[in-house]
Design an enzyme around this catalytic site. Structure first.
Site, PDB file in Angstrom:
ATOM      1  N   ASP A   1      28.357 -72.261  62.518  1.00  0.00           N
ATOM      2  CA  ASP A   1      28.980 -72.807  61.314  1.00  0.00           C
ATOM      3  C   ASP A   1      30.477 -72.532  61.349  1.00  0.00           C
ATOM      4  O   ASP A   1      30.919 -71.538  61.957  1.00  0.00           O
ATOM      5  CB  ASP A   1      28.373 -72.172  60.059  1.00  0.00           C
ATOM      6  CG  ASP A   1      26.943 -72.630  59.800  1.00  0.00           C
ATOM      7  OD1 ASP A   1      26.570 -73.692  60.331  1.00  0.00           O
ATOM      8  OD2 ASP A   1      26.212 -71.929  59.079  1.00  0.00           O
TER       9      ASP A   1
ATOM     10  N   TYR B   1      23.516 -61.378  66.211  1.00  0.00           N
ATOM     11  CA  TYR B   1      24.572 -61.520  65.212  1.00  0.00           C
ATOM     12  C   TYR B   1      24.804 -60.193  64.501  1.00  0.00           C
ATOM     13  O   TYR B   1      23.884 -59.383  64.354  1.00  0.00           O
ATOM     14  CB  TYR B   1      24.181 -62.546  64.142  1.00  0.00           C
ATOM     15  CG  TYR B   1      23.996 -63.954  64.639  1.00  0.00           C
ATOM     16  CD1 TYR B   1      25.034 -64.883  64.589  1.00  0.00           C
ATOM     17  CD2 TYR B   1      22.770 -64.375  65.141  1.00  0.00           C
ATOM     18  CE1 TYR B   1      24.856 -66.184  65.027  1.00  0.00           C
ATOM     19  CE2 TYR B   1      22.588 -65.676  65.593  1.00  0.00           C
ATOM     20  CZ  TYR B   1      23.629 -66.572  65.530  1.00  0.00           C
ATOM     21  OH  TYR B   1      23.446 -67.864  65.968  1.00  0.00           O
TER      22      TYR B   1
ATOM     23  N   ASP C   1      26.146 -68.380  51.581  1.00  0.00           N
ATOM     24  CA  ASP C   1      27.186 -67.560  52.193  1.00  0.00           C
ATOM     25  C   ASP C   1      28.340 -67.402  51.203  1.00  0.00           C
ATOM     26  O   ASP C   1      28.223 -67.801  50.039  1.00  0.00           O
ATOM     27  CB  ASP C   1      27.663 -68.168  53.523  1.00  0.00           C
ATOM     28  CG  ASP C   1      28.203 -69.587  53.369  1.00  0.00           C
ATOM     29  OD1 ASP C   1      28.600 -69.979  52.249  1.00  0.00           O
ATOM     30  OD2 ASP C   1      28.225 -70.323  54.377  1.00  0.00           O
TER      31      ASP C   1
ATOM     32  N   ARG D   1      21.874 -66.676  57.223  1.00  0.00           N
ATOM     33  CA  ARG D   1      22.199 -66.606  55.785  1.00  0.00           C
ATOM     34  C   ARG D   1      20.934 -66.675  54.934  1.00  0.00           C
ATOM     35  O   ARG D   1      20.830 -66.021  53.904  1.00  0.00           O
ATOM     36  CB  ARG D   1      23.208 -67.675  55.385  1.00  0.00           C
ATOM     37  CG  ARG D   1      22.926 -69.079  55.818  1.00  0.00           C
ATOM     38  CD  ARG D   1      24.188 -69.946  55.676  1.00  0.00           C
ATOM     39  NE  ARG D   1      24.087 -71.133  56.496  1.00  0.00           N
ATOM     40  CZ  ARG D   1      24.114 -72.364  56.020  1.00  0.00           C
ATOM     41  NH1 ARG D   1      24.233 -72.582  54.719  1.00  0.00           N
ATOM     42  NH2 ARG D   1      24.028 -73.399  56.825  1.00  0.00           N
TER      43      ARG D   1
END
Length: 301
Positions: free
Chosen positions: A38, A66, A80, A178
């Site tokens: 993203d 991540y 987010d 997320r």
């Protein structure tokens, strides 16, 4: 020019933006990325160049790692930090780290996720974010994803009725981190969202070795791209590996099928990378109709 680049994607760039910029820097059209990030997410973006683009699908299917931050106390429409606030719940300062850690363990293994409305998943020919921007609700497909690791990596900090902590997650292709953050918050009984995220590893490429576009451009100007291009074999680092004998290598080159018993410790459910003298020759897969048989998925050499 053939190989894999370990690119550090900065915030504000789409993965397509990075590919477009590299086409100009490297002066070649044969470039692709191995897994979308993203725009607001930073970190490792594997890039295939030249003949290595034939291996993009294996890069996209590989697991990723991540590191990010969860904020408990309010949720957003995008899940987010970019979206508008949609729900607020005060978080008491007696929330314990043990409670959070226990909740996180419940997300390990194969889990189901519903993709966020603000995502690129297609439903009836339109992307979910198009429905979201139009104020339309639509039934979203349930996804099966694998969470190999999900751990808290910092103490909890409390401020203005919110709680924050950082985390690390190792997960399969298709995982929405997320959504994982939002679901964790819900499991704890609060509204929440993912407030930061960075991809630290993909295809065996590590963030400490990743290069910015500016750095890659400097190597290009000095005609030293060979120093930073990694071999195409990096693209299959997530697949089980088999080292072939010379007669097997010759059979692979002409696309011969093999019995599963020809190789030791091979999982028939997974694609297998076949190597000879440290070079990738092919990727094989289980035969869809014949039990115990492996057939070529893609012959490289």
């Amino acid at each position: 020019m053939n190989g894999i680049l370990n690119v550090y994607k900065e915030a504000g760039w789409t993965s397509f933006d990075v590919v477009a910029k590299l086409r100009g820097i490297l002066k070649t059209k044969k470039i692709g990325h191995g897994g979308t990030l993203d725009p607001q997410v930073t970190g490792v973006l594997p890039i295939a160049v030249g003949k290595a683009t034939r291996l993009l699908e294996y890069m996209e299917e590989s697991g990723k790692v991540y590191e990010g931050e969860v904020t408990l106390g309010f949720s957003t429409e995008t899940e987010d930090a970019e979206g508008a606030v949609i729900e607020v719940t005060k978080v008491p300062t007696h929330l314990s780290e043990e409670t959070i850690d226990t909740a996180m363990t419940k997300f390990l293994g194969e889990i189901q996720q519903i993709p966020p409305m603000y995502s690129a998943v297609k439903v009836k020919g339109k992307r979910l974010y198009e429905y979201a921007r139009a104020g339309e609700n639509v039934e979203r497909p349930i996804r099966q994803v694998m969470i190999k690791e999900f751990v808290r990596t910092s103490p909890i900090t409390f401020k203005e009725d919110c709680a924050r902590f950082t985390f690390r997650v190792a997960c399969s292709k298709g995982t929405y981190v997320r959504t994982l953050a939002v679901d964790l918050a819900a499991a704890l009984g609060y509204a929440g969202h993912m407030s930061k995220l960075q991809r630290t590893s993909a295809n065996g490429l590590q963030i400490d070795d990743a290069l910015t576009l500016e750095q890659i451009e400097e190597y290009a100007k000095l005609e030293e791209l060979g120093q930073i291009l990694q071999p195409k074999e990096v693209a299959v680092s997530d697949l089980p590996r088999v080292d072939l004998k010379s007669e097997q290598a010759e059979a692979v080159r002409v696309g011969k099928k093999f019995e599963l018993s020809d190789f030791e410790n091979v999982d028939a459910e997974k694609k297998v990378a076949l190597f000879y003298k440290e070079k990738l020759l092919a990727v094989y897969m289980k035969h869809p109709e014949k039990s115990g048989i492996l057939k070529p998925h893609k012959v490289i050499n």
